[in-house]
Motif scaffolding. Sequence first.
Motif, mmCIF file in Angstrom:
data_model
loop_
_atom_site.group_PDB
_atom_site.id
_atom_site.type_symbol
_atom_site.label_atom_id
_atom_site.label_comp_id
_atom_site.label_asym_id
_atom_site.label_seq_id
_atom_site.Cartn_x
_atom_site.Cartn_y
_atom_site.Cartn_z
ATOM 1 N N THR A 286 0.840 -1.187 0.000
ATOM 2 C CA THR A 286 0.000 0.000 0.000
ATOM 3 C C THR A 286 0.877 1.240 0.000
ATOM 4 O O THR A 286 1.703 1.418 0.881
ATOM 5 C CB THR A 286 -0.913 0.019 1.238
ATOM 6 N N LEU A 287 0.706 2.068 -1.045
ATOM 7 C CA LEU A 287 1.315 3.385 -1.074
ATOM 8 C C LEU A 287 0.159 4.383 -1.047
ATOM 9 O O LEU A 287 -0.454 4.590 -0.014
ATOM 10 C CB LEU A 287 2.181 3.536 -2.329
ATOM 11 N N GLN A 288 -0.145 4.991 -2.201
ATOM 12 C CA GLN A 288 -1.367 5.782 -2.315
ATOM 13 C C GLN A 288 -2.416 4.985 -3.079
ATOM 14 O O GLN A 288 -3.390 5.522 -3.559
ATOM 15 C CB GLN A 288 -1.066 7.095 -3.037
ATOM 16 N N GLU A 289 -2.173 3.697 -3.147
ATOM 17 C CA GLU A 289 -3.039 2.759 -3.831
ATOM 18 C C GLU A 289 -2.670 1.373 -3.332
ATOM 19 O O GLU A 289 -1.649 1.206 -2.674
ATOM 20 C CB GLU A 289 -2.838 2.865 -5.349
ATOM 21 N N VAL A 290 -3.491 0.396 -3.637
ATOM 22 C CA VAL A 290 -3.189 -0.968 -3.221
ATOM 23 C C VAL A 290 -2.682 -1.747 -4.437
ATOM 24 O O VAL A 290 -3.375 -1.816 -5.462
ATOM 25 C CB VAL A 290 -4.446 -1.652 -2.641
ATOM 26 N N ARG A 291 -1.486 -2.292 -4.312
ATOM 27 C CA ARG A 291 -0.896 -3.083 -5.398
ATOM 28 C C ARG A 291 -0.936 -4.554 -5.018
ATOM 29 O O ARG A 291 -0.485 -4.927 -3.937
ATOM 30 C CB ARG A 291 0.547 -2.646 -5.667
ATOM 31 N N GLN A 292 -1.458 -5.359 -5.916
ATOM 32 C CA GLN A 292 -1.592 -6.798 -5.670
ATOM 33 C C GLN A 292 -0.781 -7.570 -6.708
ATOM 34 O O GLN A 292 -0.914 -7.329 -7.901
ATOM 35 C CB GLN A 292 -3.064 -7.230 -5.765
ATOM 36 N N GLN A 293 0.064 -8.463 -6.238
ATOM 37 C CA GLN A 293 0.846 -9.322 -7.128
ATOM 38 C C GLN A 293 0.330 -10.749 -6.960
ATOM 39 O O GLN A 293 0.588 -11.412 -5.967
ATOM 40 C CB GLN A 293 2.339 -9.264 -6.781
ATOM 41 N N PHE A 294 -0.448 -11.215 -7.935
ATOM 42 C CA PHE A 294 -1.058 -12.536 -7.853
ATOM 43 C C PHE A 294 -0.101 -13.635 -8.297
ATOM 44 O O PHE A 294 -0.208 -14.772 -7.844
ATOM 45 C CB PHE A 294 -2.327 -12.585 -8.713
ATOM 46 N N SER A 295 0.777 -13.306 -9.213
ATOM 47 C CA SER A 295 1.771 -14.257 -9.716
ATOM 48 C C SER A 295 2.794 -13.450 -10.496
ATOM 49 O O SER A 295 2.608 -12.230 -10.688
ATOM 50 C CB SER A 295 1.108 -15.304 -10.630
ATOM 51 N N PRO A 296 3.865 -14.056 -10.984
ATOM 52 C CA PRO A 296 4.828 -13.283 -11.780
ATOM 53 C C PRO A 296 4.229 -12.662 -13.027
ATOM 54 O O PRO A 296 4.789 -11.708 -13.572
ATOM 55 C CB PRO A 296 5.892 -14.331 -12.123
ATOM 56 N N TRP A 297 3.086 -13.164 -13.470
ATOM 57 C CA TRP A 297 2.519 -12.653 -14.724
ATOM 58 C C TRP A 297 1.116 -12.062 -14.580
ATOM 59 O O TRP A 297 0.503 -11.693 -15.583
ATOM 60 C CB TRP A 297 2.532 -13.746 -15.804
#
Length: 914
Positions: A593-604
């Motif tokens: 979380t920065l100024q948004e939520v970033r989600q990494q589900f897999s390398p791609w």
Amino acid sequence: FSLLLRLHHFLKTYIFTQFCDRNMPKPNCLMLNVHLVPHTHDDVGWLKTVDQYYYGGRNDIQHAGVQYILDSVVAALQKDPARRFIYVETAFFYRWWKQQNPSTRRVVTQLVEQGRLEFINGGWCMSDEATTHYSAVIDQMTLGLRFLNDTFGECGRPRVAWHIDPFGHAREHASLFAQMGFDGFFFGRLDYQDKARRMKAREMEMVWRASQSLKPPAADLFTGVLPNGYNPPPGFCWDQSCSDAPVQDDPDLDDYNVDMLVATFLNIASAQAQVYKTNHIVMTMGSDFQYENANLWYKNMDKLIRYVNAQQANGSVVNVLYSTPSCYLQELHLANLTWPLKTDDFFPYADDAHDFWTGYFTSRPALKRYERLSNSLLQTCNQLEVLGGAKSRSGPFGEGHSDTMKRAMAVAQHHDAVSGTERQHVAYDYAKRLATGWAHCQVLVRNSLAVLSGSDVPRVFCENLNISVCPLTEGSKKFSMNVYNPLARVVTWSVRLPVNGTSYSVTDSNGKEMDSQVSVCVCYLKVTFDPATGLLSGLTNLETQQSIQLTQNFYWYNASGGDAESRQASGAYIFRPNSSTPISINQNPNISTLQEVRQQFSPWVSQVVRLYNGSRELELEWTVGPVPVADGLGKEVITRLDSNISSAGYFYTDSNGREVMERRKDYRPTWDLKQTEPIAGNYYPINSRAFIKDGRNQMTVVTDRSQGVSSIYNGSLEIMLHRRLLHDDVRGVEEPLSEPGEFADGLVVRGRLLVMLTPPETAADMHRPLAQGMVLQPMLSFQEGALPRNFSGLQAALPPAVHLLTVSQWSNDSVLLRLEHQYESSESKTYSLPVTVNLQKLFSTLEIVGVSEMSLGANQWKEDMKRLQWKPSTGTNTHAARQTAAFHRPYPTPWEITLQPMEIRTFLLRVQRR
């Protein structure tokens, strides 16, 4: 201006009344009349590029040369006045016409005037119906119809819509065709179960009521299903690409076959007559890129007609004749029958139990996005060409024009272009054409903005903002951004720019500091995440205090390569997963979380979740790719939103961006469905939005391109985002859909979904304008240091229900204008009402001094648009009403015009600069 237009129209009509001798072939009312329709189907790109198809290049891929087809047909038609031919794709005919000498042009004009060469459909291409936006469809039809009108006058105006090859048919297309003045519509493909039922019930021809809002018969269109797709009957193909035996009519020579061919033909005609209602049937005599040697076809058809008709002396009741779709349609109209009424559409299309053509709704998602962005730029380009005047076309930054983009966009609407069903090198060619159009339009935009702003400071366009690349903003300590809004209303649009450093301040054109802070949860929506899984867990509308459980995840279906049940594989056209249960990409995504939520589900697979200040929608920016296939498995990647909304198997999709269609899992309104593919058989196209709802909540998802969507589970919406496949689906491409990407390891695609939670009764008030804003996005340009000025091309914003659909330069002193009511008749308590606009109070820089109303296709005056009337079996009797009664206005059109829900009105304006 109106009087001059009327005089011009009178003289033009008088001339063509005297010399346009469209003699219809003479049927026999006591016999079964078989209308042979000689035709060619010329794809505007598919296995070869547009240029390769026209010139006959790369015949190692497919033998096809359109220029030779037109040469050969024109020569063959001159040999016998009974012969006829229809042509469809104006993009090819336009090229051919430009290369002809005056003598050939005179011959062709005479053939057109005599009705022996007839233009059908008349658009620049035969557009796809699933993945096209209605605004782009109208543009490409207008481009083709205008060329035919300018070249041949009334004799060249097509009377019949002809979509023989698209893979399913949208209700909105039928509505547009009706509003363009077409008398009827013929197509070749429909679901195999639907076709079997219709043949048994003799309902292969019908009245299609293509709008729930427009008063009948404004959007009623007679529609016919062709018996053999668009191919000849088996055994009667006489092209050089065919292997059927010719008519061998010398009894002294071997292989004499007249008796056998005549008997076979009579049997086919008799069988076909059993599934149609009148004593007229149609047979399409031609196919893909045929008639390169027209003599083969006509010599054999001449013999077929002669020998079959000779059997009338022996008691045969079959009469064969050369004909065209409009001639055939005229005979059906004269029959004065009552026809079945259809109100839904023809999606999804399947040609067998496991062969659902629903994959192309998503195929080539990057090209689909580029096409949509190009449409937005074209509308901006058209508007600024009008507002900037002549200097926008020739100004300080060079020659600029919109023609290249108009033609590139028109080609991109083809049913093997934006659909994603072309070969890879052809997809590159479509993108290249659009890029050339961008370059020409950008010069025009620079010139126009220089005129309107009074500043010649060079402007740049950052086309890679989706990957956070813009050299000017990254390298400048002070820069200005010009924002042009192509919508005729105020919009709120959040802009993300890459910069160096964190100490920037943002001011408007008056020097007032603007909000440049983005936070995770502000104002109207609240989003919650499950700390254990990292997934979305809930969505709350803070205004209405509505709250739903909402989980989002990414999955992929394992694309079938064929199995024991069926050899059908997933491919560019076909979607066929080998299981109804998709595979989760990652149940526990890493989040930051920065100024948004970033989600990494897999390398791609990754996603950014954003809430912008003042926005009522949640933004999901997804990135998918390169899709890995080293495991030997093709993958169809989806995102699924699961909620506790009680949708009960119902969901809703738009039709080409306009009216909404109700969908229901495992159900078809027209017939009792035997579902054989529980996933692919429930997929539908969306062009701008889809939603589910119950009595309290509606969750709407707005997309940034055309995609496939379904609701497999109660309360869920799943949207297919990307496809990478390892097998061809045996529909002619002979190439798996496995886009290489920049480094040949697979294509990376990025896109956006906007999610809204609203009460059902007010949802349309917000999701329609939001969807229009996604289609027509503000155009950004950048300058070093200079301060932009405010400018509006309108005197005031248009009412919320009114959409400024078209503003385009028509001639030196005339402008084509389309205004549209963008709400359905029962959609909104607030906006589903008639609305009035004063044309003289429309533009800030232009004075309107003359106006005439035209058909939607802008190829005839509205008051002259008379269509054939038909009697449907149920509902309003369209035969009893005059076609022009619903929206007829006295001539000349008053300055104040009223729009009814879902009505589009088209005007030719004569303008002067203020």
